[in-house]
Design an enzyme around this catalytic site. Structure first.
Site, PDB file in Angstrom:
ATOM      1  N   HIS A 140       4.416   1.722   2.257  1.00 55.15           N
ATOM      2  CA  HIS A 140       3.993   1.213   3.744  1.00 55.15           C
ATOM      3  C   HIS A 140       4.432  -0.069   3.823  1.00 55.15           C
ATOM      4  O   HIS A 140       4.495  -0.728   2.613  1.00 55.15           O
ATOM      5  CB  HIS A 140       2.366   1.447   4.163  1.00 55.15           C
ATOM      6  CG  HIS A 140       2.073   2.597   4.611  1.00 55.15           C
ATOM      7  ND1 HIS A 140       1.946   3.967   3.799  1.00 55.15           N
ATOM      8  CD2 HIS A 140       1.864   3.098   5.987  1.00 55.15           C
ATOM      9  CE1 HIS A 140       1.763   4.817   4.735  1.00 55.15           C
ATOM     10  NE2 HIS A 140       1.428   4.215   5.800  1.00 55.15           N
TER      11      HIS A 140
ATOM     12  N   SER B 210       0.443   4.832  10.941  1.00 52.13           N
ATOM     13  CA  SER B 210       0.028   3.713  10.067  1.00 52.13           C
ATOM     14  C   SER B 210       0.729   2.552   9.740  1.00 52.13           C
ATOM     15  O   SER B 210       0.512   1.590   9.265  1.00 52.13           O
ATOM     16  CB  SER B 210      -0.376   4.335   8.562  1.00 52.13           C
ATOM     17  OG  SER B 210       0.516   5.104   8.318  1.00 52.13           O
TER      18      SER B 210
END
Length: 289
Positions: free
Chosen positions: A270, A44
């Site tokens: 992230h 991801s």
């Protein structure tokens, strides 16, 4: 370095010509002689989960992830992006299927899910919310002199090495780059009883003493990935030096990673869009280093 020398030179020449608009390096093959055929693999952080625009709900893949940004500059003859949220080094069969003997460039961002790093960050956030002082996360994972998270990171090394070997087997002419993760923990952390940045406290809930521990976790993962890449014929793109000062506590517009509560579109813990742009720059820089 195994498998990469000739095609690394070819790819470098092509990239320099396209990026700068100038001629290829003297003595290097012309870009048209050896077209770049690029396959992007990874988890991801590479797919850019949550970063606009999401083009795959299954894989949480963005058309502004670092592979797409890189491809827009190098204009490869072929580009396949199989990055996918949740990917692990131990289970890459679907992504490996995208490789062919004609592939000349591969980027691989992998390993964090094998070590369950995001699970650790989420659990540490909960522990810090309940116990904001001390280091409850470190104490939870470190028992009897053994650290569960650091051991999982050690175990990532062989899995990543095996994945790199399989990439070489399927794409023997490819220049393979394993890309590390951008830094999320601040490099300069306060003492356990020192003041915390109130603005950062709105985005993360780690206990004061756990910031240093989480910094150790990400540095150890970076080192393991680098060692696995270099000892198995791949280049390593270390994103830590460039991301100093761009951690989850940096101001908006400077921050490359988001915390538990993102203020820019991305998944918690992230890279945001700026982080993806930074990763693209670092990969490009490593290609013509």
């Amino acid at each position: 370095m195994r498998h990469t020398t000739r095609h690394a030179t070819v790819v470098t020449a092509a990239l320099l010509a396209v990026w700068t608009g100038g001629p290829a390096l003297a003595g290097s093959p012309a870009p048209s002689d050896e077209p770049v055929r690029y396959v992007a693999m990874g988890d991801s952080a590479a797919s850019a989960a949550g970063v606009p625009d999401q083009t795959s709900l299954k894989c949480l893949r963005s058309n502004n992830n670092y592979p797409h940004l890189l491809a827009r500059h190098i204009h490869p003859a072929a580009f396949t992006d199989v990055t996918c949220s949740g990917a692990t080094a131990a289970q890459l069969s679907d992504q490996l299927a995208a490789l062919t003997p004609d592939t000349t460039l591969v980027t691989l961002t992998i390993g964090a899910n094998d070590a369950r790093v995001v699970d650790v960050l989420e659990y540490c956030s909960a522990l810090g919310l309940a116990h904001p002082q001390g280091a409850p996360c470190r104490d939870h994972y470190r028992r009897d002199g053994h650290d569960e998270v650091l051991q999982r990171i050690v175990d990532v090394g062989p899995a990543v090495a095996t994945a790199v070997d399989e990439v070489h087997r399927r794409a023997p002419q490819a220049h393979v780059l394993v890309t590390g993760y951008v830094r999320f923990a601040p490099t300069g952390v306060p003492a356990a009883d020192g003041p915390r940045d109130p603005a950062c406290r709105l985005r993360e809930t780690f206990a004061d003493g756990d910031l240093a521990y989480l910094g150790l976790v990400e540095r150890r993962l970076d080192a393991v990935l680098g060692r696995a890449a270099r000892t198995h014929g791949a280049d390593f793109v270390d994103n830590h030096p460039a991301s100093n000062g761009h951690d989850i506590c940096a101001p908006d517009g400077v921050r490359w990673s988001e915390g538990l509560v993102p203020t820019r579109p991305t998944a918690p813990f992230h890279p945001n869009a700026l982080g993806e742009q930074a990763m693209a720059r670092e990969v490009y820089a490593r290609l013509h280093h």
